[in-house]
Design a protein around this motif. Structure first.
Motif, PDB file in Angstrom:
ATOM      1  N   PRO A  66       0.845  -1.195   0.000  1.00 57.68           N
ATOM      2  CA  PRO A  66       0.000   0.000   0.000  1.00 57.68           C
ATOM      3  C   PRO A  66       0.889   1.257   0.000  1.00 57.68           C
ATOM      4  O   PRO A  66       1.950   1.266   0.632  1.00 57.68           O
ATOM      5  N   GLU A  67       0.427   2.307  -0.705  1.00 58.14           N
ATOM      6  CA  GLU A  67       1.225   3.530  -0.844  1.00 58.14           C
ATOM      7  C   GLU A  67       0.328   4.760  -0.759  1.00 58.14           C
ATOM      8  O   GLU A  67      -0.842   4.721  -1.151  1.00 58.14           O
ATOM      9  N   ILE A  68       0.890   5.847  -0.270  1.00 54.82           N
ATOM     10  CA  ILE A  68       0.259   7.162  -0.354  1.00 54.82           C
ATOM     11  C   ILE A  68       1.331   8.126  -0.855  1.00 54.82           C
ATOM     12  O   ILE A  68       2.450   8.134  -0.353  1.00 54.82           O
ATOM     13  N   ASN A  69       0.968   8.900  -1.895  1.00 57.27           N
ATOM     14  CA  ASN A  69       1.950   9.774  -2.542  1.00 57.27           C
ATOM     15  C   ASN A  69       1.344  11.122  -2.887  1.00 57.27           C
ATOM     16  O   ASN A  69       0.124  11.238  -3.069  1.00 57.27           O
ATOM     17  N   TYR A  70       2.202  12.110  -3.016  1.00 52.60           N
ATOM     18  CA  TYR A  70       1.853  13.384  -3.626  1.00 52.60           C
ATOM     19  C   TYR A  70       2.497  13.356  -5.006  1.00 52.60           C
ATOM     20  O   TYR A  70       3.712  13.185  -5.124  1.00 52.60           O
ATOM     21  N   SER A  71       1.691  13.486  -6.061  1.00 50.88           N
ATOM     22  CA  SER A  71       2.185  13.329  -7.426  1.00 50.88           C
ATOM     23  C   SER A  71       1.839  14.558  -8.263  1.00 50.88           C
ATOM     24  O   SER A  71       0.671  14.903  -8.413  1.00 50.88           O
ATOM     25  N   ARG A  72       2.883  15.209  -8.798  1.00 48.90           N
ATOM     26  CA  ARG A  72       2.700  16.388  -9.653  1.00 48.90           C
ATOM     27  C   ARG A  72       2.696  15.928 -11.108  1.00 48.90           C
ATOM     28  O   ARG A  72       3.696  15.442 -11.606  1.00 48.90           O
ATOM     29  N   GLN A  73       1.535  16.067 -11.762  1.00 53.09           N
ATOM     30  CA  GLN A  73       1.337  15.570 -13.116  1.00 53.09           C
ATOM     31  C   GLN A  73       0.877  16.709 -14.020  1.00 53.09           C
ATOM     32  O   GLN A  73       0.974  17.866 -13.664  1.00 53.09           O
TER      33      GLN A  73
END
Length: 195
Positions: A66-73
């Motif tokens: 399981p993962e939690i991320n902040y992703s700039r797309q």
């Protein structure tokens, strides 16, 4: 069908009985090369992602993460105005909640990974449109984990939701193209050793 379900249940119980499950928290981050599909005159945008993970290792061949991320797309768009072309970076920033299954080759460091991701939009810089507030994505990739817990990975993340929801006529122009997030990620992660 009932026999298949019973067999799968028995196998799952057997695997859990043999497994010594190890749970290791960690950090991950890296480079995003993102774009949006079906948009003329756009190109990819380079940015970053950063987050945390929990690696749940069932045996030397299989783990769930399981993962939690902040992703700039987003992407880099090109438009024509006042007789010349301009470029602008369009930001779509998400908090992503995902889980990948990792399959280790021969119980070693090389692994394949795949899994779903729910992406919740936290900000964007779009002026004339309002992108959807969420996206569902599928992630696939491969990587290598060193014995000290350091992992190098390459992933492809494909959005599944039309982020603009175009389906109709606007100023006489018919919109029917599905606009999807697409991100290539190169990253590094570290899982902490637990006793």
């Amino acid at each position: 069908m009932k026999k298949f379900v019973v067999l799968a249940f028995v196998l799952l119980i057997g695997i859990q009985a043999e497994a010594q499950v190890k749970v290791s928290p960690g950090l991950r981050g890296g480079l995003n090369i993102s774009t949006l599909t079906n948009i003329d005159d756009n190109s990819s945008k380079t940015d970053f992602y950063l987050g945390g993970l929990v690696n749940i290792k069932f045996n030397k061949f299989f783990s769930v993460q399981p993962e939690i991320n902040y992703s700039r797309q987003g992407d880099e768009g090109r438009y024509f105005e006042n007789g010349r072309y301009y470029t602008e970076k369009y930001e779509l920033n998400y908090v992503t909640l995902g889980a990948v299954a990792k399959f280790n080759f021969g119980g070693g460091g090389f692994h394949l990974l795949a899994g779903p991701s729910l992406d919740l939009k936290v900000s964007d810089n779009y002026v004339n449109t309002n992108p959807e507030d969420f996206d569902l994505s599928f992630v696939g990739g491969l990587g290598y984990t060193l014995p000290n817990g350091l992992t190098f990975e390459a992933r492809l993340k494909q959005g599944l939701i039309d982020i603009y929801g175009y389906d109709g006529i606007d100023d006489g122009y018919y919109y029917d193209q599905v606009i999807l997030n697409q991100v290539f990620q190169l990253g590094i992660s570290y899982t902490f050793k637990t006793k």
